[in-house]
Each structure stands twice: as C-alpha cells, then as structure tokens.
Scaffold this active site. Structure first.
Site, PDB file in Angstrom:
ATOM      1  N   ASP A 153       0.849  -1.190   0.000  1.00  0.00           N
ATOM      2  CA  ASP A 153       0.000   0.000   0.000  1.00  0.00           C
ATOM      3  C   ASP A 153       0.884   1.240   0.000  1.00  0.00           C
ATOM      4  O   ASP A 153       1.865   1.318   0.744  1.00  0.00           O
ATOM      5  CB  ASP A 153      -0.921  -0.024   1.231  1.00  0.00           C
ATOM      6  CG  ASP A 153      -2.047   0.988   1.136  1.00  0.00           C
ATOM      7  OD1 ASP A 153      -1.759   2.198   0.993  1.00  0.00           O
ATOM      8  OD2 ASP A 153      -3.221   0.582   1.214  1.00  0.00           O
ATOM      9  N   ILE A 154       0.531   2.195  -0.841  1.00  0.00           N
ATOM     10  CA  ILE A 154       1.342   3.407  -0.988  1.00  0.00           C
ATOM     11  C   ILE A 154       1.276   4.309   0.259  1.00  0.00           C
ATOM     12  O   ILE A 154       2.175   5.113   0.499  1.00  0.00           O
ATOM     13  CB  ILE A 154       0.913   4.183  -2.268  1.00  0.00           C
ATOM     14  CG1 ILE A 154       1.988   5.121  -2.744  1.00  0.00           C
ATOM     15  CG2 ILE A 154      -0.399   4.910  -2.100  1.00  0.00           C
ATOM     16  CD1 ILE A 154       2.807   4.577  -3.851  1.00  0.00           C
ATOM     17  N   ASN A 162     -12.684  -3.100   2.904  1.00  0.00           N
ATOM     18  CA  ASN A 162     -13.747  -2.118   2.987  1.00  0.00           C
ATOM     19  C   ASN A 162     -14.665  -2.342   1.781  1.00  0.00           C
ATOM     20  O   ASN A 162     -14.206  -2.300   0.637  1.00  0.00           O
ATOM     21  CB  ASN A 162     -13.166  -0.702   2.963  1.00  0.00           C
ATOM     22  CG  ASN A 162     -12.236  -0.457   4.138  1.00  0.00           C
ATOM     23  OD1 ASN A 162     -12.490  -0.905   5.249  1.00  0.00           O
ATOM     24  ND2 ASN A 162     -11.131   0.249   3.896  1.00  0.00           N
ATOM     25  N   GLN A 187     -14.860   2.088   1.453  1.00  0.00           N
ATOM     26  CA  GLN A 187     -14.098   1.752   0.245  1.00  0.00           C
ATOM     27  C   GLN A 187     -13.875   3.001  -0.596  1.00  0.00           C
ATOM     28  O   GLN A 187     -14.827   3.674  -0.977  1.00  0.00           O
ATOM     29  CB  GLN A 187     -14.853   0.694  -0.575  1.00  0.00           C
ATOM     30  CG  GLN A 187     -14.104   0.262  -1.828  1.00  0.00           C
ATOM     31  CD  GLN A 187     -14.793  -0.876  -2.577  1.00  0.00           C
ATOM     32  OE1 GLN A 187     -15.896  -1.295  -2.208  1.00  0.00           O
ATOM     33  NE2 GLN A 187     -14.161  -1.362  -3.619  1.00  0.00           N
ATOM     34  N   HIS A 232     -10.234  -4.877  -3.071  1.00  0.00           N
ATOM     35  CA  HIS A 232      -8.866  -5.088  -2.569  1.00  0.00           C
ATOM     36  C   HIS A 232      -8.927  -5.505  -1.107  1.00  0.00           C
ATOM     37  O   HIS A 232      -9.651  -4.921  -0.313  1.00  0.00           O
ATOM     38  CB  HIS A 232      -7.997  -3.836  -2.739  1.00  0.00           C
ATOM     39  CG  HIS A 232      -8.621  -2.580  -2.243  1.00  0.00           C
ATOM     40  ND1 HIS A 232      -9.635  -1.928  -2.918  1.00  0.00           N
ATOM     41  CD2 HIS A 232      -8.390  -1.853  -1.121  1.00  0.00           C
ATOM     42  CE1 HIS A 232      -9.992  -0.859  -2.236  1.00  0.00           C
ATOM     43  NE2 HIS A 232      -9.259  -0.796  -1.135  1.00  0.00           N
ATOM     44  N   HIS A 262      -7.090  -5.756   2.338  1.00  0.00           N
ATOM     45  CA  HIS A 262      -5.962  -5.201   3.091  1.00  0.00           C
ATOM     46  C   HIS A 262      -5.356  -6.299   3.969  1.00  0.00           C
ATOM     47  O   HIS A 262      -6.079  -7.000   4.684  1.00  0.00           O
ATOM     48  CB  HIS A 262      -6.428  -4.064   4.010  1.00  0.00           C
ATOM     49  CG  HIS A 262      -6.867  -2.824   3.297  1.00  0.00           C
ATOM     50  ND1 HIS A 262      -6.014  -1.767   3.057  1.00  0.00           N
ATOM     51  CD2 HIS A 262      -8.063  -2.461   2.766  1.00  0.00           C
ATOM     52  CE1 HIS A 262      -6.673  -0.805   2.421  1.00  0.00           C
ATOM     53  NE2 HIS A 262      -7.930  -1.202   2.237  1.00  0.00           N
TER      54      HIS A 262
HETATM   55  P1  AMP Z   1      -9.754   1.668   0.579  1.00  0.00           P
HETATM   56  O1  AMP Z   1     -10.045   2.791   1.515  1.00  0.00           O
HETATM   57  O2  AMP Z   1     -10.016   0.315   1.183  1.00  0.00           O
HETATM   58  O3  AMP Z   1     -10.420   1.831  -0.762  1.00  0.00           O
HETATM   59  O4  AMP Z   1      -8.198   1.684   0.386  1.00  0.00           O
HETATM   60  C1  AMP Z   1      -7.553   2.025  -0.803  1.00  0.00           C
HETATM   61  C2  AMP Z   1      -6.091   1.819  -0.533  1.00  0.00           C
HETATM   62  O5  AMP Z   1      -5.394   1.853  -1.746  1.00  0.00           O
HETATM   63  C3  AMP Z   1      -5.496   2.904   0.366  1.00  0.00           C
HETATM   64  O6  AMP Z   1      -4.936   2.300   1.525  1.00  0.00           O
HETATM   65  C4  AMP Z   1      -4.446   3.557  -0.515  1.00  0.00           C
HETATM   66  O7  AMP Z   1      -3.310   3.959   0.191  1.00  0.00           O
HETATM   67  C5  AMP Z   1      -4.142   2.460  -1.524  1.00  0.00           C
HETATM   68  N1  AMP Z   1      -3.629   2.931  -2.788  1.00  0.00           N
HETATM   69  C6  AMP Z   1      -4.183   3.872  -3.591  1.00  0.00           C
HETATM   70  N2  AMP Z   1      -3.422   4.053  -4.691  1.00  0.00           N
HETATM   71  C7  AMP Z   1      -2.371   3.196  -4.574  1.00  0.00           C
HETATM   72  C8  AMP Z   1      -1.235   2.901  -5.387  1.00  0.00           C
HETATM   73  N3  AMP Z   1      -1.015   3.525  -6.551  1.00  0.00           N
HETATM   74  N4  AMP Z   1      -0.360   1.950  -4.950  1.00  0.00           N
HETATM   75  C9  AMP Z   1      -0.565   1.317  -3.787  1.00  0.00           C
HETATM   76  N5  AMP Z   1      -1.617   1.544  -2.990  1.00  0.00           N
HETATM   77  C10 AMP Z   1      -2.509   2.480  -3.373  1.00  0.00           C
END
Ligand code: AMP
Ligand code: ZN
Length: 134
Positions: free
Chosen positions: A30-31, A86, A93, A99, A101
């Site tokens: 995760d970024i 989520n 979400q 995705h 986590h």
């Molecule tokens: P959610 O709130 O469950 O939709 O989480 C989305 C997740 O995706 C967040 O934790 C972000 O930090 C992660 N995310 C978004 N863009 C990227 C990316 N380019 N590379 C890795 N993780 C990402």
C-alpha cells in the site's frame, strides 16, 4: 477498466512493490501504509466488490491471502495480522476495485482490532435481527 488505478497497476502502467502474484491476483505494498508491510491484494480482473467477481476468481482469493501472508511472514515476521476489506462507500471503500488489506501487526504497535471499526448496533436486539434470518 479505464480510469481504475488498480487496473492501471495490473497493466504495469504505474509501478508497484509486488509481494505476491499469480494468474488471478496481484498483491502489492500500500502506498500509504498503516503498518510496515501493509499490503493490498487485488483480483487482476476489475470487480468493484466481491459480489461482482466470478466464483472461480473469488475462490482463489483466500489461498492467495495465505500465500501473501506467508511471504510477509518470511520477510517481516510480524506478531499477527488484520486482514479484511472495505466494501462499498458506507464501508469506507475508496478505490472501487476490490482489494483485501493485509495489515501486519506487532505487539505494542498502538493499533486496535476489528471491533474498533464501528460501534453502532442500533435499536434491534440480536434476537430480533436473528428472527429476520429465520
Ligand atoms: P480503501 O479505503 O479500502 O479503498 O483503500 C484504498 C487503498 O489503496 C489505500 O490504503 C491507498 O493507500 C491504496 N492505494 C491507492 N493508490 C495506490 C497505489 N497507486 N499503490 C498502492 N496503494 C494504493
Ligand atoms: Zn480496476
């Protein structure tokens, strides 16, 4: 799917730190990590939620979670994990590509557990809600 950040990652148009990959899934760091080694695992096909995923790929997710956690286990040796996703806007979400986590946890890291997500059971008793399912 066009304009989907995670489809763009699957297409290798933007880079990722891969933790695990097979024909159906990609797991990458995760970024914006909430823990060291915070990983998201996605199906390679676009599906907004688990309800939109075909059964074969849905069934591949749990073994892929296990293999991803196994990689994390060997590299980072955490004390435990929180694993989940989520689902939908109300569930928090933000990226509309399913995705999972995978959050490595360490004793004393200050985090909480799944019970910390929400505490709003509403007016109905468990018995009353149970009756709705019977
Ligand atoms: P959610 O709130 O469950 O939709 O989480 C989305 C997740 O995706 C967040 O934790 C972000 O930090 C992660 N995310 C978004 N863009 C990227 C990316 N380019 N590379 C890795 N993780 C990402
Ligand atoms: Zn997508």
């Amino acid at each position: 799917m066009k304009d989907c950040i995670f489809c763009t990652i699957v297409a290798k148009k933007i880079p990722n730190y891969t933790v695990y990959e097979d024909s159906h899934v990609l797991a990458f760091l995760d970024i914006h990590p909430r823990a060291k080694g915070h990983t998201v695992l996605i199906p390679k096909v676009h599906a907004e939620t688990i309800f939109d995923l075909n059964e074969e790929i849905a069934k591949s997710l749990l073994p892929a979670v296990e293999r991803t956690a196994d990689r994390i286990e060997h590299v980072l040796s955490p004390d435990g994990y929180n694993i989940g996703w989520n689902h939908g806007e109300a569930g928090g979400q933000e990226v509309s590509h399913l995705h999972i986590h995978i959050l490595p946890r360490w004793h004393g890291d200050g985090g909480t557990n799944i019970h910390g997500i929400v505490n709003h059971p509403g007016e109905m008793s468990v018995e009353e809600v149970g009756a709705l399912f019977s």
